[in-house]
Design a protein around this motif. Structure first.
Motif, PDB file in Angstrom:
ATOM      1  N   CYS A 182       0.830  -1.213   0.000  1.00 32.69           N
ATOM      2  CA  CYS A 182       0.000   0.000   0.000  1.00 32.69           C
ATOM      3  C   CYS A 182       0.867   1.266   0.000  1.00 32.69           C
ATOM      4  O   CYS A 182       0.542   2.264  -0.637  1.00 32.69           O
ATOM      5  N   MET A 183       1.978   1.194   0.734  1.00 28.92           N
ATOM      6  CA  MET A 183       2.813   2.382   0.898  1.00 28.92           C
ATOM      7  C   MET A 183       3.606   2.726  -0.351  1.00 28.92           C
ATOM      8  O   MET A 183       4.174   3.806  -0.453  1.00 28.92           O
ATOM      9  N   THR A 184       3.637   1.812  -1.325  1.00 33.28           N
ATOM     10  CA  THR A 184       4.288   2.116  -2.593  1.00 33.28           C
ATOM     11  C   THR A 184       3.677   3.350  -3.229  1.00 33.28           C
ATOM     12  O   THR A 184       4.383   4.162  -3.830  1.00 33.28           O
ATOM     13  N   CYS A 185       2.369   3.522  -3.089  1.00 32.91           N
ATOM     14  CA  CYS A 185       1.706   4.684  -3.682  1.00 32.91           C
ATOM     15  C   CYS A 185       1.190   5.665  -2.642  1.00 32.91           C
ATOM     16  O   CYS A 185       1.157   6.864  -2.891  1.00 32.91           O
ATOM     17  N   HIS A 186       0.792   5.183  -1.487  1.00 33.73           N
ATOM     18  CA  HIS A 186       0.256   6.076  -0.463  1.00 33.73           C
ATOM     19  C   HIS A 186       1.350   6.773   0.339  1.00 33.73           C
ATOM     20  O   HIS A 186       1.056   7.592   1.203  1.00 33.73           O
ATOM     21  N   GLY A 187       2.606   6.459   0.040  1.00 30.37           N
ATOM     22  CA  GLY A 187       3.716   7.114   0.721  1.00 30.37           C
ATOM     23  C   GLY A 187       4.003   6.511   2.080  1.00 30.37           C
ATOM     24  O   GLY A 187       3.259   5.674   2.608  1.00 30.37           O
ATOM     25  N   GLY A 188       5.110   6.927   2.660  1.00 32.24           N
ATOM     26  CA  GLY A 188       5.498   6.443   3.966  1.00 32.24           C
ATOM     27  C   GLY A 188       6.325   5.182   3.894  1.00 32.24           C
ATOM     28  O   GLY A 188       6.793   4.760   2.831  1.00 32.24           O
ATOM     29  N   ALA A 189       6.502   4.557   5.036  1.00 35.36           N
ATOM     30  CA  ALA A 189       7.294   3.331   5.145  1.00 35.36           C
ATOM     31  C   ALA A 189       6.791   2.536   6.328  1.00 35.36           C
ATOM     32  O   ALA A 189       6.082   3.057   7.191  1.00 35.36           O
ATOM     33  N   PRO A 242      -4.319  13.972   7.141  1.00 31.97           N
ATOM     34  CA  PRO A 242      -3.055  14.703   6.958  1.00 31.97           C
ATOM     35  C   PRO A 242      -2.497  14.587   5.544  1.00 31.97           C
ATOM     36  O   PRO A 242      -1.526  13.868   5.284  1.00 31.97           O
ATOM     37  N   LEU A 243      -3.114  15.289   4.583  1.00 28.08           N
ATOM     38  CA  LEU A 243      -2.602  15.325   3.219  1.00 28.08           C
ATOM     39  C   LEU A 243      -1.339  16.178   3.150  1.00 28.08           C
ATOM     40  O   LEU A 243      -1.129  17.075   3.970  1.00 28.08           O
ATOM     41  N   THR A 244      -0.509  15.922   2.141  1.00 30.12           N
ATOM     42  CA  THR A 244       0.650  16.768   1.901  1.00 30.12           C
ATOM     43  C   THR A 244       0.195  18.092   1.290  1.00 30.12           C
ATOM     44  O   THR A 244      -0.926  18.201   0.772  1.00 30.12           O
ATOM     45  N   SER A 245       1.060  19.087   1.318  1.00 30.09           N
ATOM     46  CA  SER A 245       0.709  20.389   0.734  1.00 30.09           C
ATOM     47  C   SER A 245       0.378  20.286  -0.752  1.00 30.09           C
ATOM     48  O   SER A 245      -0.613  20.878  -1.205  1.00 30.09           O
ATOM     49  N   PRO A 246       1.148  19.563  -1.566  1.00 32.82           N
ATOM     50  CA  PRO A 246       0.768  19.434  -2.982  1.00 32.82           C
ATOM     51  C   PRO A 246      -0.569  18.729  -3.185  1.00 32.82           C
ATOM     52  O   PRO A 246      -1.305  19.048  -4.127  1.00 32.82           O
ATOM     53  N   GLN A 247      -0.915  17.777  -2.317  1.00 25.26           N
ATOM     54  CA  GLN A 247      -2.224  17.133  -2.421  1.00 25.26           C
ATOM     55  C   GLN A 247      -3.332  18.140  -2.116  1.00 25.26           C
ATOM     56  O   GLN A 247      -4.372  18.154  -2.787  1.00 25.26           O
ATOM     57  N   CYS A 296       1.120   9.188  -6.825  1.00 21.47           N
ATOM     58  CA  CYS A 296       2.028   8.601  -5.833  1.00 21.47           C
ATOM     59  C   CYS A 296       3.070   9.603  -5.338  1.00 21.47           C
ATOM     60  O   CYS A 296       3.366   9.665  -4.143  1.00 21.47           O
ATOM     61  N   HIS A 297       3.647  10.372  -6.253  1.00 20.64           N
ATOM     62  CA  HIS A 297       4.731  11.268  -5.847  1.00 20.64           C
ATOM     63  C   HIS A 297       4.240  12.399  -4.948  1.00 20.64           C
ATOM     64  O   HIS A 297       4.991  12.872  -4.090  1.00 20.64           O
ATOM     65  N   LEU A 298       3.012  12.846  -5.129  1.00 18.32           N
ATOM     66  CA  LEU A 298       2.497  13.905  -4.246  1.00 18.32           C
ATOM     67  C   LEU A 298       2.242  13.376  -2.843  1.00 18.32           C
ATOM     68  O   LEU A 298       2.198  14.148  -1.882  1.00 18.32           O
ATOM     69  N   ALA A 299       2.082  12.060  -2.709  1.00 22.76           N
ATOM     70  CA  ALA A 299       1.850  11.452  -1.392  1.00 22.76           C
ATOM     71  C   ALA A 299       3.144  11.018  -0.729  1.00 22.76           C
ATOM     72  O   ALA A 299       3.199  10.883   0.497  1.00 22.76           O
ATOM     73  N   GLY A 300       4.191  10.774  -1.519  1.00 18.96           N
ATOM     74  CA  GLY A 300       5.435  10.228  -0.979  1.00 18.96           C
ATOM     75  C   GLY A 300       6.376  11.282  -0.452  1.00 18.96           C
ATOM     76  O   GLY A 300       7.471  11.474  -0.996  1.00 18.96           O
ATOM     77  N   GLN A 301       5.974  11.954   0.612  1.00 18.57           N
ATOM     78  CA  GLN A 301       6.798  13.044   1.130  1.00 18.57           C
ATOM     79  C   GLN A 301       7.931  12.550   2.021  1.00 18.57           C
ATOM     80  O   GLN A 301       9.073  12.960   1.873  1.00 18.57           O
ATOM     81  N   ARG A 302       7.593  11.682   2.966  1.00 18.19           N
ATOM     82  CA  ARG A 302       8.601  11.218   3.920  1.00 18.19           C
ATOM     83  C   ARG A 302       8.463   9.709   4.113  1.00 18.19           C
ATOM     84  O   ARG A 302       7.404   9.141   3.907  1.00 18.19           O
ATOM     85  N   LEU A 309      11.684  13.556   1.020  1.00 22.78           N
ATOM     86  CA  LEU A 309      12.378  12.773   0.003  1.00 22.78           C
ATOM     87  C   LEU A 309      12.637  13.637  -1.230  1.00 22.78           C
ATOM     88  O   LEU A 309      11.825  14.494  -1.584  1.00 22.78           O
ATOM     89  N   ARG A 310      13.748  13.381  -1.895  1.00 28.30           N
ATOM     90  CA  ARG A 310      14.070  14.159  -3.094  1.00 28.30           C
ATOM     91  C   ARG A 310      13.012  13.981  -4.170  1.00 28.30           C
ATOM     92  O   ARG A 310      12.637  14.920  -4.872  1.00 28.30           O
ATOM     93  N   ALA A 311      12.500  12.759  -4.310  1.00 30.45           N
ATOM     94  CA  ALA A 311      11.501  12.491  -5.344  1.00 30.45           C
ATOM     95  C   ALA A 311      10.201  13.240  -5.104  1.00 30.45           C
ATOM     96  O   ALA A 311       9.383  13.373  -6.017  1.00 30.45           O
ATOM     97  N   PHE A 312      10.003  13.742  -3.879  1.00 33.04           N
ATOM     98  CA  PHE A 312       8.775  14.457  -3.559  1.00 33.04           C
ATOM     99  C   PHE A 312       8.756  15.836  -4.196  1.00 33.04           C
ATOM    100  O   PHE A 312       7.692  16.361  -4.521  1.00 33.04           O
ATOM    101  N   SER A 313       9.918  16.433  -4.390  1.00 37.94           N
ATOM    102  CA  SER A 313       9.981  17.832  -4.825  1.00 37.94           C
ATOM    103  C   SER A 313      10.250  18.009  -6.311  1.00 37.94           C
ATOM    104  O   SER A 313      10.186  19.138  -6.813  1.00 37.94           O
ATOM    105  N   ILE A 314      10.558  16.934  -7.031  1.00 42.83           N
ATOM    106  CA  ILE A 314      10.983  17.131  -8.419  1.00 42.83           C
ATOM    107  C   ILE A 314       9.839  17.557  -9.338  1.00 42.83           C
ATOM    108  O   ILE A 314      10.090  17.999 -10.462  1.00 42.83           O
ATOM    109  N   PHE A 315       8.592  17.447  -8.879  1.00 39.61           N
ATOM    110  CA  PHE A 315       7.468  17.867  -9.711  1.00 39.61           C
ATOM    111  C   PHE A 315       6.909  19.223  -9.275  1.00 39.61           C
ATOM    112  O   PHE A 315       5.867  19.644  -9.761  1.00 39.61           O
ATOM    113  N   ALA A 316       7.624  19.909  -8.387  1.00 37.69           N
ATOM    114  CA  ALA A 316       7.136  21.194  -7.875  1.00 37.69           C
ATOM    115  C   ALA A 316       7.132  22.272  -8.949  1.00 37.69           C
ATOM    116  O   ALA A 316       6.334  23.203  -8.903  1.00 37.69           O
TER     117      ALA A 316
END
Length: 424
Positions: A182-189, A242-247, A296-302, A309-316
């Protein structure tokens, strides 16, 4: 002798439990001690029990399936870009605890039941979801505000019979352990010291990215227009988690009149302001980033730590995207898009109209992304080895046919096609 990951899933279920838990019969030893304790507090053992625990109204004995869905606000659609399955989505509020002043603390729960004889079968899977046939599994997510920060979003999975599972099968690559998949797309670990998911998020539903039924008389209540308010309600509930800011920004962009406003329609395109300076960037985000990367990337913050995570910001922004080294992931290892059905549609438009970016037309999203990098798919080594089902010693298994039945590989086209199941 059990797979240690499966044992850890049982530890997860016994840890996450439910609000106000009570002991229930279980069919496995205590995963922490190995002791035979046949009655124990754990997560609900059946989907019916999970729904009752988290505030979902049961279907009445005399109630038709569609009447039940209409009464409880359940939406039906085909998830083209992500799983390639028909889906039934419902959300609810539940009491997670009481405050110091005695007031109820409300949480949010959603379930998605997947339908389809195989993956990427389009109209056949949408019809299966409408009819309630070809049921695969149900994945569930909860936001429980009484849990510690970072651990408030957790997951559950139930099989086609309604029994709780330690795994989910979301593509033709086979079952994978829960809640890790689930965390592959919903983010987290996964925190194996707390035995819980950490830093995961709900995923807002962008109705622009899924497929709804047409407007014929038999499906009048299943069109996007007919289900728009249900989708807005789901997204409004997600905003309480608790959505991320981009979400959060995505929901603001989708709903110009506000996602909280009853009757508000998702007329926005979900393109962030930073991508609207040039038409080429806006087209690219709308046609490539949003459908194939954003969910997935908008959810994968930490992950376990607090650093982004670096991958979280590359679409900003376009500049951040163009500065990122993506070629290895997209054109060499084919590890992105990460989800198998998403990756297949990314390279093969799957019957959708060609993509146009700033007046230039591309056969698929992959071609538009590669062109932005000055590349072409012919320069991606091994592409033919990972695309289509006409390969390997068991092509039907690449369509899920060996597990679910009803889908096999057409060797001429390389596409998965539904087949007639034998009579039971």
């Amino acid at each position: 002798g059990a797979d240690p990951t499966m044992t850890e899933t049982l530890r997860f279920y016994d840890t996450v439990q439910t609000p106000f838990p009570s002991a229930v019969p279980v069919d496995y030893p205590d995963p922490f001690t190995g002791a035979n304790t046949p009655v124990r507090m754990t997560a609900p053992m059946t989907l019916e029990s999970w729904k009752g625990t988290f505030g979902f109204s049961p279907r009445e004995a005399s109630e038709s399936l569609q009447s039940y869905r209409d009464r409880t606000g359940i939406a039906i659609y085909y998830n083209r870009n992500e799983l390639g399955l028909g889906r039934e989505l419902g959300c609810s509020r539940f009491v997670d605890g009481t405050s110091a002043s005695g007031e109820a603390i409300l949480g949010t729960a959603c379930f998605v039941t997947n339908y389809g004889a195989g993956f990427r079968l389009g109209e056949a899977s949408l019809q299966a979801a409408i009819d309630g046939t070809e049921l695969r599994n149900t994945v569930c997510i909860t936001h429980r505000p009484t849990m510690d920060p970072g651990y408030q979003v957790q997951f559950y999975v139930y099989g086609s019979t309604g029994a709780r599972q330690q795994w989910a099968r979301l593509d033709t690559l086979g079952p994978r352990p829960h809640p890790h998949v689930c965390m592959t797309c919903h983010g987290g670990a996964y925190d194996d010291t707390r035995h819980l998911a950490k830093n995961s998020h709900f995923l807002p539903l962008d109705p622009n990215q899924v497929v709804f039924a047409g407007g014929d008389a038999a499906r009048a209540g299943l069109t996007r227009a007919a289900q728009e308010e249900r989708i807005r309600t789901f997204n409004s509930m997600a905003l309480d988690t608790p959505l991320t800011s981009p979400q959060q920004d995505l929901l603001k962009s989708l709903y110009p009149n506000g996602v909280r406003s009853v009757g508000s329609v998702a007329t926005g395109d979900g393109v962030p302001d930073a991508w609207k300076t040039r038409a080429a960037d806006s087209d690219f985000y709308r046609g490539v980033v949003r459908p194939y990367c954003g969910t997935c990337h908008l959810a994968g913050q930490r992950q376990l730590g607090d650093a982004d995570l670096r991958a979280f910001s590359i679409f900003a922004s376009p500049a951040a995207f163009d500065a990122a080294s993506l070629e290895t992931h997209v054109c060499n290892s084919f590890s992105m898009p990460n989800a198998q059905p998403t990756s297949l549609v990314f390279w093969d438009a799957d019957g959708v109209s060609p993509l146009t970016v700033a007046g230039e037309t591309y056969p698929a999203a992959a071609d538009a992304l590669l062109a932005r990098r000055g590349l072409h798919r012919s320069l991606c080594p091994g592409l033919s080895d990972v695309s289509g089902c006409s390969r390997g010693t068991d092509p039907d298994s690449l369509c899920g046919g060996n597990v679910s039945g009803g889908a096999t590989c057409d060797l001429d086209s390389g596409r998965c096609v539904p087949t007639t199941k034998p009579a039971p």
